[in-house]
Design an enzyme around this catalytic site. Structure first.
Site, PDB file in Angstrom:
ATOM      1  N   ARG A 115      98.361  60.658 121.262  1.00 45.42           N
ATOM      2  CA  ARG A 115      98.680  62.069 121.003  1.00 45.42           C
ATOM      3  C   ARG A 115      98.261  62.942 122.183  1.00 45.42           C
ATOM      4  NH1 ARG A 115     100.437  65.611 116.969  1.00 45.42           N
ATOM      5  NH2 ARG A 115     100.936  63.883 115.583  1.00 45.42           N
ATOM      6  N   GLU A 172      96.545  71.786 111.914  1.00 50.04           N
ATOM      7  CA  GLU A 172      95.929  71.597 113.229  1.00 50.04           C
ATOM      8  C   GLU A 172      96.430  72.528 114.339  1.00 50.04           C
ATOM      9  OE1 GLU A 172      97.178  67.436 112.740  1.00 50.04           O
ATOM     10  OE2 GLU A 172      95.303  66.932 113.734  1.00 50.04           O
TER      11      GLU A 172
HETATM   12  N1  MTE Z   1      91.147  73.012 106.512  1.00 47.78           N
HETATM   13  C1  MTE Z   1      89.990  72.969 105.829  1.00 47.78           C
HETATM   14  N2  MTE Z   1      89.606  74.038 105.127  1.00 47.78           N
HETATM   15  N3  MTE Z   1      89.210  71.844 105.838  1.00 47.78           N
HETATM   16  C2  MTE Z   1      89.561  70.725 106.557  1.00 47.78           C
HETATM   17  O1  MTE Z   1      88.851  69.729 106.551  1.00 47.78           O
HETATM   18  N4  MTE Z   1      91.226  69.692 108.058  1.00 47.78           N
HETATM   19  C3  MTE Z   1      92.267  69.941 109.048  1.00 47.78           C
HETATM   20  C4  MTE Z   1      93.341  70.863 108.487  1.00 47.78           C
HETATM   21  N5  MTE Z   1      92.749  72.013 107.869  1.00 47.78           N
HETATM   22  C5  MTE Z   1      90.777  70.764 107.307  1.00 47.78           C
HETATM   23  C6  MTE Z   1      91.561  71.943 107.223  1.00 47.78           C
HETATM   24  C7  MTE Z   1      92.913  68.728 109.536  1.00 47.78           C
HETATM   25  S1  MTE Z   1      92.142  67.823 110.726  1.00 47.78           S
HETATM   26  C8  MTE Z   1      94.135  68.323 109.083  1.00 47.78           C
HETATM   27  S2  MTE Z   1      94.923  66.990 109.738  1.00 47.78           S
HETATM   28  C9  MTE Z   1      94.821  69.045 108.006  1.00 47.78           C
HETATM   29  O2  MTE Z   1      94.058  70.141 107.519  1.00 47.78           O
HETATM   30  C10 MTE Z   1      95.083  68.053 106.878  1.00 47.78           C
HETATM   31  O3  MTE Z   1      95.656  68.638 105.781  1.00 47.78           O
HETATM   32  P1  MTE Z   1      97.228  68.948 105.662  1.00 47.78           P
HETATM   33  O4  MTE Z   1      97.952  67.782 106.225  1.00 47.78           O
HETATM   34  O5  MTE Z   1      97.428  69.132 104.221  1.00 47.78           O
HETATM   35  O6  MTE Z   1      97.461  70.193 106.463  1.00 47.78           O
HETATM   36  N1  HPA Z   2      97.001  62.313 113.465  1.00 46.15           N
HETATM   37  C1  HPA Z   2      96.017  62.060 112.599  1.00 46.15           C
HETATM   38  N2  HPA Z   2      95.705  60.866 112.181  1.00 46.15           N
HETATM   39  C2  HPA Z   2      96.419  59.821 112.641  1.00 46.15           C
HETATM   40  C3  HPA Z   2      97.444  60.025 113.547  1.00 46.15           C
HETATM   41  C4  HPA Z   2      97.763  61.335 113.982  1.00 46.15           C
HETATM   42  O1  HPA Z   2      98.656  61.580 114.798  1.00 46.15           O
HETATM   43  N3  HPA Z   2      97.948  58.817 113.821  1.00 46.15           N
HETATM   44  C5  HPA Z   2      97.236  57.935 113.104  1.00 46.15           C
HETATM   45  N4  HPA Z   2      96.299  58.539 112.394  1.00 46.15           N
HETATM   46 MO1  MOS Z   3      93.398  65.679 111.020  1.00 50.84          MO
HETATM   47  S1  MOS Z   3      92.404  65.242 112.748  1.00 50.84           S
HETATM   48  O1  MOS Z   3      94.766  64.674 111.505  1.00 50.84           O
HETATM   49  O2  MOS Z   3      92.529  64.701 109.927  1.00 50.84           O
END
Ligand code: MTE
Ligand code: HPA
Ligand code: MOS
Length: 792
Positions: A322, A708
């Site tokens: 990534r 993210e």
């Molecule tokens: N928001 C909160 N409040 N707490 C979290 O741990 N994790 C982040 C983001 N937002 C997180 C957060 C990360 S690393 C990811 S990948 C996404 O939430 C995962 O959730 P989603 O795929 O439902 O957006």
């Molecule tokens: N994001 C988060 N987690 C993952 C990914 C990614 O792109 N690929 C494999 N695990």
């Molecule tokens: Mo988020 S770093 O893809 O859990």
């Protein structure tokens, strides 16, 4: 408009609703894994014995000293593992190691009637039950590079002819960029609670973003099939990627203990244990050469990225991929050759962290732009804007960049709504009249690819029940970590079934309800699980519509009628993202369904005596498609931005890099020594706007992922700090700013600016001798004097 993205009238998606657990969060009534312990009798508490060496062979491990401690019930060692002694999926993460690979690694676990008994037992083993033969260790990424200490596969993204392009470039610069990792510091530390039921089924409550993988690893450690293990995640008090891979070992310890003793076993880490035992964001080193044409367009980028992987691979390989897929950020670079490799260091096993390599890749290009712009004689925002992708262009890995106009729209919106021209003039006036404080304003874009690079992970499932009374219960494969996924899924179900939100209840994530799930990660939770929930609801809706047959019955009447007609009122839903393709070996293809875009403008003020700074104002326009849940999305943008600013400016993760007995120890183990963003570091003015008219055809109800991407908007703060430091010196000077840009680092950048002598035609001078943590002056060097030809 696709069937997936089209919204009905009166949709429940798009409504402004609070997080489904907001009231529980603020009243303290929300239950987390460890809150359940009090509901069980005879619970045993687990405590690790942590190694005091960065790298050592365990020459003797004798649990006897712990057995003499009152309340100690059992010690878990490698000899107790009936299955595979590994807490990962790649076979390089022994749960009970024979060789210590990082300071603080658990070598065995003690189970006690109380946590205190277990702690005393662990202390007794540490004092007289374990001997180590210390081995040489590699701590920093530079040491690893010098020693050739690497792990996993090297990767290479390549397009065009970099050498020729650099040769022909109007200007060429070389440099190095090095930056630190980040501690997740979720409020809830890792927690697991395991029980074995009357039929031998192992039930593990775990604070995990990846229940299916936790299940698989518990099963392989116990030597039982997956169907003998169920993992449930109620919710997490934050995960941020730190609970994608790291919970598995703790769940396995709890499950092994429960299996061997027949009693419930609880693992909950203290903050210091969590910081010293679990992986963090990868720090990186990058060495680069970059070429520009006479108008300041990128012509070529050649770079080698080395990530600091820590002691095992964990998620380092996909993180690296990534990173390599985001070095371009929002900029078209015609000729690219970027190599990536993973250092093996004797530190915690670095892992997923919000952005998952994207922030690291982008930091490199934003650093390059920030350092080169003064030497190109361009304002950094001008250099950025000039290099934006335009329609029809492709990324270095071959994916067409769809909707680059959205980036321009966000950029122009900010320029106007945040009055950038006026404020730049005000800042110039302020700086001219203030010798000891300087302000600066930086604008940075984000383009972030949505989907797991590894195509098979882009699938999800759901289970939806409509009960006879018309109430609805939904399960899906995603986990809730505060990001509002469950809120969005309730809105999706209500929309697809055509019922009010209050009719829908969501049950906690469990592997026996929805199997074979991917991690809730890559910001894809709502896209994937939303697709699955919608699919399940639409199956039910279609059956109900057949029963209704145009009669227009009320929901409850329709459900009752369908039941009497023996119509199935529940369904399993499935979703997979269409149109993806990725060749991991050549690093080429179409790995992302779409890109999420955003732009941030940040204004800072820096104090010339101390390097201390304030973020005076931040404006963000971010693209979430047609929002599924606007307040949730704005909260995600604010939180991600602040977390990114923490990484880039405050959070100074330190390891003992000396040769003393504590070599390799994390020295920042608590909030007292690890500075997190708090209310006092919030931007004084913080305006977040969702980009309007941003329907996304390829995702559920026209939305886009949000979790993210906005983290990387925080580059605006780092670049503003660089520009403010530069304002203390003559114009045209490249300023190297360490990352994190703590007040100390900013102070050294100011010193660099102050001591710089503008020279022509290469306005660059050596700064003061590098001090601890300070950047080296002269790092960005034109490879030659004009006519700017590369030496070969
Ligand atoms: N928001 C909160 N409040 N707490 C979290 O741990 N994790 C982040 C983001 N937002 C997180 C957060 C990360 S690393 C990811 S990948 C996404 O939430 C995962 O959730 P989603 O795929 O439902 O957006
Ligand atoms: N994001 C988060 N987690 C993952 C990914 C990614 O792109 N690929 C494999 N695990
Ligand atoms: Mo988020 S770093 O893809 O859990």
């Amino acid at each position: 408009m696709s069937a997936l993205s089209q919204r009905p009238d009166d949709a429940a998606v798009g409504l402004t609703v609070p997080h489904e657990s907001a009231a529980l969060h603020v009243t303290g009534a929300a239950l987390y894994t460890d809150d359940l312990v009090g509901r069980f009798r005879d619970v045993l508490h687990a405590h690790p014995v942590q190694a005091p060496h960065a790298h050592a062979r365990i020459s003797r491990l004798d649990p006897t000293p712990a057995l003499h401690v009152p309340g100690v019930v059992r010690i878990l060692t490698a000899a107790d593992v009936p299955g595979l002694n590994d807490s990962g999926v790649l076979g390089d993460q022994p749960l009970f190691p024979a060789e210590v690979m990082h300071h603080g690694q658990a070598v065995c676990w003690v189970l006690g009637e109380t946590l205190e008994a277990a702690r005393r037992g662990a202390e007794a083993i540490a004092a007289s039950g374990v001997d180590y033969d210390p081995l040489p260790s590699v701590i920093t990424v530079r040491e690893a590079m010098a020693a050739g200490s690497f792990q996993g596969a090297d990767r290479h993204v390549q397009r065009g002819d970099v050498e020729t392009a650099l040769h022909d470039a109007a200007q060429v610069f070389t440099g190095e960029t090095e930056f630190a990792g980040q501690e997740h510091f979720y409020l809830e530390t890792h927690a697991s609670l395991a029980v074995v039921d009357e039929s031998g089924q192992v039930f593990v409550q775990s604070s995990t973003q990846h229940p299916s993988e936790t299940q698989g690893i518990v099963a392989h450690v116990l030597g039982v099939p997956d169907h003998a293990v169920t993992v449930q995640c109620l919710r997490m008090g934050g995960g941020f990627g730190g609970k994608e891979m790291q919970p598995h070992g703790f769940a396995a310890v709890a499950a092994l203990g429960a299996t061997l003793t027949g009693r419930p076993v609880r693992v909950r880490l203290t903050r210091a244990q969590d910081v010293t035992m679990t992986g963090k964001r990868h720090g990186f080193h990058a060495a680069w050469r970059v070429g520009f044409d006479a108008e300041g367009h990128f012509t070529a980028l050649e770079a080698t990225l080395t990530s600091d992987g820590g002691w095992s691979l964990d998620l380092s390989e996909p993180v690296l991929v990534r990173a390599l897929c985001h070095v371009d950020n929002a900029y078209f670079i015609p000729n690219v050759s970027v190599r990536g490799r993973i250092a093996l260091t004797h530190k915690t096993s670095q892992t997923a962290f919000r952005g998952f390599g994207g922030p690291q890749g982008m930091l490199v290009i934003e650093d390059i732009i920030g350092r080169c712009a003064p030497q190109l004689g361009l304002e950094p925002h001008e250099l950025r804007r000039r290099n934006f992708y335009t329609a029809g262009q492709t990324t270095p890995y071959g994916q067409e960049v769809r909707h680059p106009d959205r980036l321009v729209r966000a950029w122009d919106t900010i320029a106007e709504s945040a009055e950038l021209d006026t404020r730049r003039a005000e800042i110039a006036t302020f700086n001219a009249s203030h010798a000891t404080a300087k302000r600066a304003l930086a604008v940075t874009p984000v383009k972030f690819g949505i989907s797991f690079n590894f195509t098979p992970l882009n699938q999800a499932g759901a289970l939806v029940h409509v009960y006879k009374d018309g109430s609805v219960l939904i399960n899906h494969g995603g986990t809730e970590m505060g990001q509002g996924l469950h809120t969005k899924m309730i809105q999706v179900a209500a929309t697809a079934l055509g019922v009010p939100l209050h009719r829908v209840r969501l049950a906690p994530t469990r592997t026996d309800k929805v199997p074979n799930t991917s991690a809730t990660a890559a910001s894809s939770g709502a896209d994937l699980n939303g697709g699955a929930v919608k699919d399940a609801c639409e199956q039910i809706r279609a059956r109900l519509d057949a029963v209704d047959d145009g009669a227009g019955l009320a929901w409850e009447d329709l459900v009752a009628k369908a039941y009497l007609a023996r119509v199935q009122l529940w369904a399993a839903g499935f979703y997979r993202t269409e149109g993806l393709g990725w060749d991991a070996a050549t690093m080429h293809g179409h790995p992302f369904k779409y890109f999420a875009y955003g732009v941030a403008a940040a204004e800072v003020e820096v104090d010339g005596f101390t390097g201390a700074y304030r973020t005076r104002r931040v404006d963000i326009v971010h693209d979430v498609g047609d929002s599924l849940s606007p307040v949730v999305d704005v909260g995600q943008i604010e939180g991600a931005f602040v977390q990114g600013a923490g990484w880039l400016t405050l959070e100074d993760l330190r390891w003992d890099e000396g040769d003393g007995p504590d070599r390799g120890r994390v020295t920042t183990q608590a909030a007292s020594t690890y500075k997190l963003p708090s209310l006092s570091e919030m931007p004084e003015v913080f305006n977040v706007t969702l980009l309007p008219d941003a329907h996304e055809d390829g995702a559920v109800y026209g939305s886009k992922a949000v979790g993210e991407p906005p983290l990387m908007l925080a580059f605006s703060v780092r670049e503003a700090l660089r520009q403010a430091a530069a304002a203390f010196g003559p114009p045209g000077v490249s300023i190297d700013l360490a990352s994190p840009a703590t007040p100390e680092a900013v102070y050294w950048a100011i010193e660099l600016a102050r001591s710089a002598v503008p020279a022509t035609p290469v306005p660059y001078a050596a700064g003061p001798a590098p001090r601890d943590g300070s950047p080296a002056a002269g790092d960005v060097e034109p490879v030659s004097a004009p006519p700017w030809q590369v030496q070969t």
